[in-house]
Structure formats: C-alpha cells, structure tokens
Scaffold this motif. Structure first.
Motif, mmCIF file in Angstrom:
data_model
loop_
_atom_site.group_PDB
_atom_site.id
_atom_site.type_symbol
_atom_site.label_atom_id
_atom_site.label_comp_id
_atom_site.label_asym_id
_atom_site.label_seq_id
_atom_site.Cartn_x
_atom_site.Cartn_y
_atom_site.Cartn_z
ATOM 1 N N PHE A 3 -78.303 32.429 -31.181
ATOM 2 C CA PHE A 3 -79.519 32.293 -29.647
ATOM 3 C C PHE A 3 -78.617 33.423 -28.351
ATOM 4 O O PHE A 3 -77.485 33.064 -28.587
ATOM 5 N N ASP A 27 -72.525 30.252 -31.896
ATOM 6 C CA ASP A 27 -74.183 29.760 -32.208
ATOM 7 C C ASP A 27 -74.942 30.673 -31.078
ATOM 8 O O ASP A 27 -76.089 30.963 -30.880
ATOM 9 N N ILE A 28 -73.667 30.977 -30.224
ATOM 10 C CA ILE A 28 -74.223 31.797 -28.952
ATOM 11 C C ILE A 28 -73.838 32.854 -28.435
ATOM 12 O O ILE A 28 -72.568 33.275 -28.723
ATOM 13 N N ARG A 114 -75.229 21.135 -27.694
ATOM 14 C CA ARG A 114 -76.025 20.863 -29.225
ATOM 15 C C ARG A 114 -77.518 20.460 -29.178
ATOM 16 O O ARG A 114 -77.745 20.589 -30.069
ATOM 17 N N LYS A 117 -79.618 23.117 -28.572
ATOM 18 C CA LYS A 117 -79.598 24.369 -29.923
ATOM 19 C C LYS A 117 -80.151 23.622 -30.826
ATOM 20 O O LYS A 117 -81.194 24.356 -31.363
#
Length: 267
Positions: A3, A27-28, A114, A117
C-alpha cells in the motif's frame, strides 16, 4: 500486498515519528511527506495514495479542509493524527476510522497500522464505504467542536468563564438557570432547552424537566419509589430522576469512560 502512504503534518518531528515506522513496514511504500494542507491536496490528487496519515490541526488549511477539498468520495483511507484527548475521539472507534493521539507510542502506532491494513484489504474496490466512514468521523468532530467548552456568565460588572467540566449540575430557576460548580452557583439568562443543545450529550444529560447533570460527576443512582430514582452527585447534591429518563440515562452512564479523578467536595 503493498500500500502507498502519504504523511501530512505541519510538525517535522511528528512527521518523522510516523515516517520512521512506516519505513520499517514491508507492506508500505512511502510516497511522500507534506507539511501543509495545500501540498497535501496536490499530492493526494496527483499520486492517489492508498493511505494518508493526516494531521487535523494545521495552520491555514487544516486536515478537515484537506478532506473537504479532495471530497470524501475520493479520499484515501485516512488515519487521523490529533492532539485531542482520548475521550474526544471515541467517535473514530465507533465509525471504524483509525486515529493517533499525540504523543503516541510505537505499540499504539503498530496497532493502528495493523488495523488500517486489514481494513484496506477489506475495502479495496469499495470507495463508497471508505467515504462513508470518513464523513461520519468528520461529522462527529464538527459536532464536538460545536459544543461549549466554557460558558460565559455575567457576575456583577464582570464576565466569568465557567469550564463545563467543572459543572456538577444545572437547574432552572424561573426565567434563568443556576449553574452549580463546587463552592459556587452562577446565574445564567438562558433556557434549559437552548443550553442543553450546546452541551456535549455524551457528558451532560437531563434527569428531569428542570435539571441537567454532568454525567462524569455522578456518585450513585439509587431507586426511590414508583419507578423513580435519586441521582447523587459528587458534591452530595441529590436530584430526582424522572421515570421516563431512567433507561436512556443509564445507558449513557454505563458507556462513559472513566473521568478525571477529583478531590471529594463537601456537600
């Protein structure tokens, strides 16, 4: 799943605290930082990030102005960053829009990330749901800002500003109201209905036709007779509760977060 994220805050130290932790998350993908609302609007429009950490209180164009400029329907998933107290942002929990209260810990940030997401995975392709959540949270904030924090009361030749948190209860006295605070009673030329509309309904409730109480200053609620109850305040004042108010009033009291501890006040 990766993301993209944008960090918006006019305080460099606050931005750095968020950026450092985002860079540790695989994830970022951090696409940028903005120190003001104007550049935030431009970056959101040009880059369409999946996630924005958005400071609410910025000079000039605030975080609320950023959302208004972009439009809720086109706003990315948003984690609001705010200096508001915990009790003032409970609306975010109810509307499933996350928030961070400054200063925040690494654990609180990790929990927020968390949660957001998980929400992003669930909401991908459902922009209308994201928009609804953001608008609900912003409406709650605007309503909160409309409520009184202090009440100006004329006393002789001066004006006294009474903090609403200090109010124990408010009673009607013919064409005026009596505002009871520890050790003093102020007179206010106002109607009960008009003043109640300007007080936060999460903190103030009407126990009967002629009395409003500060829910955080209730000591006990005891049964009386014929379905009535007696509310005892932390200054010893006892007030009768109307039967038709009891169920709604109890729901409000039972959902209250713990209030600030206060020294005992003699009755």
């Amino acid at each position: 799943m990766t993301f993209t994220a944008l960090v918006v805050d006019d305080e460099p130290i606050a931005r750095l605290a968020i950026v450092r932790q985002l860079r540790d998350d695989p994830d970022i993908e951090l696409i940028g930082e903005c120190g003001d609302g104007v550049s935030a609007v431009e970056t959101i429009r040009n880059s369409s990030p999946d996630l924005v950490f958005l400071d609410i209180q910025m000079p000039g164009i605030t975080g609320l102005d950023v959302v208004a400029s972009i439009g809720a329907g086109r706003m990315p998933a948003t984690v609001f960053v705010t200096a508001y107290e915990q009790f003032a942002v409970r609306a975010f929990d109810a509307n499933a829009v996350d928030y961070l209260v400054k200063p925040f810990s690494r654990e609180r940030f990790a929990d927020a990330l968390r949660r957001v997401k998980t929400r992003l995975v669930a909401m991908r392709g459902t922009d209308s749901d994201t928009a609804t959540r953001i608008m609900q949270a912003l409406d709650a904030l605007r309503r909160r800002d409309d409520y009184l924090a202090r009440i100006p009361v004329r006393e002789h030749e001066r004006v006294v500003f009474v903090d609403v948190d200090d109010i124990v209860w408010i009673g009607s006295n013919r064409n005026s109201l009596q505002i009871h605070v520890p050790g003093h009673v102020y007179e206010l030329r106002e109607t009960m209905i008009a003043l109640q509309a300007r007080l936060d309904p999460r903190c103030f409730a009407r126990v009967h036709r002629s009395a409003i109480v500060n829910v955080r200053r209730i000591k006990t609620i005891d049964p009386w007779f014929n379905g009535h109850h007696v509310v005892t305040m932390d200054n010893g004042q006892q007030l009768r509760m109307s039967r038709y108010q009891h169920e709604t009033f109890l729901r409000l009291v039972m959902t209250q977060p713990p209030g600030p501890k206060r020294p005992d006040t003699p009755g």
